[in-house]
Design a protein around this motif. Sequence first.
Motif, PDB file in Angstrom:
ATOM      1  N   LEU A  27       6.450  -6.494   6.916  1.00  0.00           N
ATOM      2  CA  LEU A  27       5.949  -7.973   6.708  1.00  0.00           C
ATOM      3  C   LEU A  27       4.640  -7.667   6.547  1.00  0.00           C
ATOM      4  O   LEU A  27       3.633  -7.112   7.438  1.00  0.00           O
ATOM      5  CB  LEU A  27       6.411  -8.381   8.293  1.00  0.00           C
ATOM      6  N   LEU A  28       3.923  -8.744   5.024  1.00  0.00           N
ATOM      7  CA  LEU A  28       2.413  -8.621   4.545  1.00  0.00           C
ATOM      8  C   LEU A  28       1.986  -9.826   5.262  1.00  0.00           C
ATOM      9  O   LEU A  28       2.836 -11.254   5.370  1.00  0.00           O
ATOM     10  CB  LEU A  28       2.936  -9.141   3.136  1.00  0.00           C
ATOM     11  N   VAL A  29       1.133  -9.586   6.037  1.00  0.00           N
ATOM     12  CA  VAL A  29       0.243 -10.784   6.656  1.00  0.00           C
ATOM     13  C   VAL A  29      -1.156 -11.507   5.369  1.00  0.00           C
ATOM     14  O   VAL A  29      -1.442 -10.101   5.279  1.00  0.00           O
ATOM     15  CB  VAL A  29      -0.486 -10.613   7.904  1.00  0.00           C
ATOM     16  N   ARG A  30      -0.922 -12.784   5.441  1.00  0.00           N
ATOM     17  CA  ARG A  30      -2.195 -12.863   4.338  1.00  0.00           C
ATOM     18  C   ARG A  30      -2.833 -14.096   5.714  1.00  0.00           C
ATOM     19  O   ARG A  30      -2.223 -15.476   5.878  1.00  0.00           O
ATOM     20  CB  ARG A  30      -1.549 -13.820   3.459  1.00  0.00           C
ATOM     21  N   VAL A  31      -4.328 -14.339   5.870  1.00  0.00           N
ATOM     22  CA  VAL A  31      -4.747 -15.039   6.565  1.00  0.00           C
ATOM     23  C   VAL A  31      -5.962 -15.386   5.613  1.00  0.00           C
ATOM     24  O   VAL A  31      -6.740 -14.565   5.180  1.00  0.00           O
ATOM     25  CB  VAL A  31      -5.420 -14.079   7.593  1.00  0.00           C
ATOM     26  N   ALA A  32      -6.253 -17.075   5.735  1.00  0.00           N
ATOM     27  CA  ALA A  32      -6.962 -18.088   4.878  1.00  0.00           C
ATOM     28  C   ALA A  32      -7.969 -18.299   6.211  1.00  0.00           C
ATOM     29  O   ALA A  32      -7.503 -19.438   7.169  1.00  0.00           O
ATOM     30  CB  ALA A  32      -5.934 -18.868   4.269  1.00  0.00           C
ATOM     31  N   ALA A  33      -9.164 -17.968   5.552  1.00  0.00           N
ATOM     32  CA  ALA A  33     -11.267 -18.461   6.470  1.00  0.00           C
ATOM     33  C   ALA A  33     -11.645 -18.974   5.770  1.00  0.00           C
ATOM     34  O   ALA A  33     -12.151 -18.098   4.857  1.00  0.00           O
ATOM     35  CB  ALA A  33     -10.439 -17.990   7.912  1.00  0.00           C
ATOM     36  N   GLY A  34     -12.495 -19.966   5.461  1.00  0.00           N
ATOM     37  CA  GLY A  34     -13.577 -20.138   4.932  1.00  0.00           C
ATOM     38  C   GLY A  34     -13.270 -19.703   3.293  1.00  0.00           C
ATOM     39  O   GLY A  34     -14.694 -19.122   2.736  1.00  0.00           O
ATOM     40  N   GLY A  35     -12.307 -19.938   2.810  1.00  0.00           N
ATOM     41  CA  GLY A  35     -12.898 -19.895   0.789  1.00  0.00           C
ATOM     42  C   GLY A  35     -12.114 -18.090   0.598  1.00  0.00           C
ATOM     43  O   GLY A  35     -11.992 -17.900  -0.817  1.00  0.00           O
ATOM     44  N   ARG A  36     -11.976 -16.950   1.848  1.00  0.00           N
ATOM     45  CA  ARG A  36     -11.220 -15.987   1.417  1.00  0.00           C
ATOM     46  C   ARG A  36      -9.752 -15.986   2.213  1.00  0.00           C
ATOM     47  O   ARG A  36      -9.203 -16.281   2.706  1.00  0.00           O
ATOM     48  CB  ARG A  36     -12.109 -15.173   2.128  1.00  0.00           C
ATOM     49  N   CYS A  37      -9.614 -14.782   1.952  1.00  0.00           N
ATOM     50  CA  CYS A  37      -7.820 -14.070   2.020  1.00  0.00           C
ATOM     51  C   CYS A  37      -8.108 -12.932   3.095  1.00  0.00           C
ATOM     52  O   CYS A  37      -8.831 -11.595   2.276  1.00  0.00           O
ATOM     53  CB  CYS A  37      -6.683 -14.482   1.118  1.00  0.00           C
ATOM     54  N   GLY A  38      -7.602 -12.550   4.228  1.00  0.00           N
ATOM     55  CA  GLY A  38      -7.508 -11.317   4.244  1.00  0.00           C
ATOM     56  C   GLY A  38      -6.489 -10.526   4.271  1.00  0.00           C
ATOM     57  O   GLY A  38      -4.979 -11.916   4.517  1.00  0.00           O
ATOM     58  N   TYR A  39      -5.670  -9.844   4.781  1.00  0.00           N
ATOM     59  CA  TYR A  39      -4.482  -8.725   4.516  1.00  0.00           C
ATOM     60  C   TYR A  39      -4.361  -7.910   5.593  1.00  0.00           C
ATOM     61  O   TYR A  39      -5.135  -6.969   5.746  1.00  0.00           O
ATOM     62  CB  TYR A  39      -3.875  -8.319   3.746  1.00  0.00           C
ATOM     63  N   GLY A  40      -2.680  -8.294   6.036  1.00  0.00           N
ATOM     64  CA  GLY A  40      -2.261  -6.875   7.089  1.00  0.00           C
ATOM     65  C   GLY A  40      -1.090  -6.696   6.566  1.00  0.00           C
ATOM     66  O   GLY A  40      -0.377  -7.514   6.522  1.00  0.00           O
ATOM     67  N   GLU A  41      -0.556  -5.863   7.847  1.00  0.00           N
ATOM     68  CA  GLU A  41       1.113  -5.951   7.060  1.00  0.00           C
ATOM     69  C   GLU A  41       1.674  -5.897   8.828  1.00  0.00           C
ATOM     70  O   GLU A  41       0.819  -4.276   9.874  1.00  0.00           O
ATOM     71  CB  GLU A  41       1.436  -3.953   6.214  1.00  0.00           C
ATOM     72  N   CYS A  42       2.466  -6.270   9.016  1.00  0.00           N
ATOM     73  CA  CYS A  42       3.031  -5.868  10.805  1.00  0.00           C
ATOM     74  C   CYS A  42       4.177  -4.437  10.380  1.00  0.00           C
ATOM     75  O   CYS A  42       4.659  -4.144  10.070  1.00  0.00           O
ATOM     76  CB  CYS A  42       3.717  -6.828  10.820  1.00  0.00           C
ATOM     77  N   GLU A  43       4.206  -3.783  11.609  1.00  0.00           N
ATOM     78  CA  GLU A  43       4.689  -2.305  11.795  1.00  0.00           C
ATOM     79  C   GLU A  43       6.397  -2.840  12.879  1.00  0.00           C
ATOM     80  O   GLU A  43       5.716  -1.824  13.773  1.00  0.00           O
ATOM     81  CB  GLU A  43       4.004  -1.255  12.351  1.00  0.00           C
ATOM     82  N   ALA A  44       7.249  -3.402  12.022  1.00  0.00           N
ATOM     83  CA  ALA A  44       8.282  -4.018  13.268  1.00  0.00           C
ATOM     84  C   ALA A  44       9.321  -4.787  12.251  1.00  0.00           C
ATOM     85  O   ALA A  44       8.674  -5.359  11.218  1.00  0.00           O
ATOM     86  CB  ALA A  44       7.379  -4.775  13.628  1.00  0.00           C
ATOM     87  N   ALA A  45      10.119  -4.928  12.386  1.00  0.00           N
ATOM     88  CA  ALA A  45      11.378  -5.463  12.195  1.00  0.00           C
ATOM     89  C   ALA A  45      10.337  -7.131  11.429  1.00  0.00           C
ATOM     90  O   ALA A  45      10.624  -7.765  12.343  1.00  0.00           O
ATOM     91  CB  ALA A  45      12.451  -5.806  12.288  1.00  0.00           C
ATOM     92  N   ASP A 110     -10.342  -7.348   7.874  1.00  0.00           N
ATOM     93  CA  ASP A 110     -10.299  -7.514   6.320  1.00  0.00           C
ATOM     94  C   ASP A 110     -10.939  -8.833   5.749  1.00  0.00           C
ATOM     95  O   ASP A 110     -11.729  -8.443   4.998  1.00  0.00           O
ATOM     96  CB  ASP A 110      -8.563  -6.679   5.856  1.00  0.00           C
ATOM     97  N   LEU A 111     -10.647  -9.856   6.138  1.00  0.00           N
ATOM     98  CA  LEU A 111     -11.594 -10.968   5.706  1.00  0.00           C
ATOM     99  C   LEU A 111     -12.981 -10.613   6.108  1.00  0.00           C
ATOM    100  O   LEU A 111     -13.954 -11.228   5.185  1.00  0.00           O
ATOM    101  CB  LEU A 111     -10.598 -12.300   6.447  1.00  0.00           C
ATOM    102  N   LEU A 112     -12.970 -10.339   7.486  1.00  0.00           N
ATOM    103  CA  LEU A 112     -14.286 -10.742   8.544  1.00  0.00           C
ATOM    104  C   LEU A 112     -15.070  -9.435   6.962  1.00  0.00           C
ATOM    105  O   LEU A 112     -15.983  -9.782   6.695  1.00  0.00           O
ATOM    106  CB  LEU A 112     -14.268 -10.004   9.209  1.00  0.00           C
ATOM    107  N   GLY A 113     -14.758  -8.347   6.626  1.00  0.00           N
ATOM    108  CA  GLY A 113     -15.393  -7.663   5.866  1.00  0.00           C
ATOM    109  C   GLY A 113     -15.549  -7.612   4.815  1.00  0.00           C
ATOM    110  O   GLY A 113     -16.689  -7.401   4.030  1.00  0.00           O
ATOM    111  N   LYS A 114     -14.924  -8.783   4.109  1.00  0.00           N
ATOM    112  CA  LYS A 114     -14.783  -8.885   2.628  1.00  0.00           C
ATOM    113  C   LYS A 114     -15.744 -10.083   2.984  1.00  0.00           C
ATOM    114  O   LYS A 114     -17.021 -10.003   2.018  1.00  0.00           O
ATOM    115  CB  LYS A 114     -14.158 -10.015   2.353  1.00  0.00           C
ATOM    116  N   ALA A 115     -15.801 -11.331   3.905  1.00  0.00           N
ATOM    117  CA  ALA A 115     -17.397 -11.651   4.441  1.00  0.00           C
ATOM    118  C   ALA A 115     -18.601 -11.570   4.637  1.00  0.00           C
ATOM    119  O   ALA A 115     -19.671 -11.946   4.297  1.00  0.00           O
ATOM    120  CB  ALA A 115     -17.191 -12.684   5.459  1.00  0.00           C
ATOM    121  N   ARG A 116     -18.864  -9.941   4.942  1.00  0.00           N
ATOM    122  CA  ARG A 116     -20.547  -9.990   5.088  1.00  0.00           C
ATOM    123  C   ARG A 116     -19.999  -8.096   4.193  1.00  0.00           C
ATOM    124  O   ARG A 116     -21.150  -7.732   4.417  1.00  0.00           O
ATOM    125  CB  ARG A 116     -19.917  -8.906   6.340  1.00  0.00           C
ATOM    126  N   ASP A 117     -19.236  -8.581   3.437  1.00  0.00           N
ATOM    127  CA  ASP A 117     -19.831  -7.062   2.670  1.00  0.00           C
ATOM    128  C   ASP A 117     -19.716  -6.237   2.839  1.00  0.00           C
ATOM    129  O   ASP A 117     -20.405  -5.421   2.516  1.00  0.00           O
ATOM    130  CB  ASP A 117     -20.585  -7.735   1.374  1.00  0.00           C
TER     131      ASP A 117
END
Length: 391
Positions: A27-45, A110-117
């Motif tokens: 299960l791939l997760v995409r979160v959008a905020a402030g013109g950027r996207c961050g990604y994560g993955e759930c370890e579950a069904a 992931d998104l916060l790291g991209k926003a803060r470089d």
Amino acid sequence: MRIEAVDLFYLSMPEITEEADGSQDALLVRVAAGGRCGYGECEAAPLPSIAAFVCPMSHGVCRPVGASVLGAVLDGPEDIARIAARVAYSSMDLLQAAHTWSGIEMALWDLLGKARDAPVWSLLGYAQSHAKTPYASQLFGDTPQETFERGRAQRDAGFRAVKFGWGPIGRGSVAEDADHIMAAREGIGPDGVLLVDTGQIFGEDVDGAAARLPALEAATTTWLEEPFAAHAYDAYAALARQCRTVRLAGGEAAHNAFMARHLLEYGRVGFIQIDCGRIGGIGPAKRVAEHAVANAATYVNHTFTSPLALSASLQPFAGLRSHRLCEFPVHPKPLATAFTRNGFVRDRAGEIAAPDAPGLGIEIDWNGVRRYLVETEITVAGKVLYRTPTI
């Protein structure tokens, strides 16, 4: 920034088998905020995890995870912790919530790291990402000869540490298990780090697990992983008292930091293994790493899926120089590597490290996502609560 959207992508291999291999779907997760996207993955069904995000409210503390996430402010690590607390309270009776939130939480970092470089490990307070020794994580063979060959293959591939798990161990006699354990040792050679995972096969049978200790110790095994049910703390403690050279390992099934702490304090494990896709994400995993240090235990990631999950699970202990072992899946299903553009390559010393790139440092390959995407719709009372998002 405000969280504008959370998109969940259900990926699956064409055929799912009974093999104890979590890389068969994702299960791939995409979160959008402030013109950027961050990604994560759930370890579950994937399907129940999606349902936990969108399900109708059952009562005041059984709300969908999405109600606590969408529209929330994300400007710093403290905001991620605040959202996590809201999810924990508002969805406390929605037991899938921790797994669903885990992937979202990764994406927020992931998104916060991209926003803060900045790489996530630096946002966690670490000054450096130290190299880790990856152990080849694989299943026992069906026969001792096959186990031997698998061990030899990983030694030839340059791995200094190899873990053998599940398969026939604990299902046959003590003598049969001893043959497998010794075959594993012979396969990886006398100097290799040997790790054994029995996948909770003994339930809470301390005597059954203890009967395998002589073979494990004769093979100079570093740890015995998950001999018992995840929260059988008394069984862990009883077996720990009988161990001489082998230490116990566990924690992958902890879905909050308290469970991991109990395993350390009451179960007396020497290695605490945390999966960021289950425990609630990177933040609580970092707290467990700190607790491991305080309890003279060693923190290890649990990862058996994608490079995205591996990067997330390396972050909480990236700055711990002496906590060196890390799980490294060597036989993932094609799906697990198809949806990322980059991954982890061992350096000349055979080691890996959490990326220095902003966020989690992993790029999504949308062609790979399309290849394994499962079109899904959830409808309740004629209202569509979820439909596969647009890529």
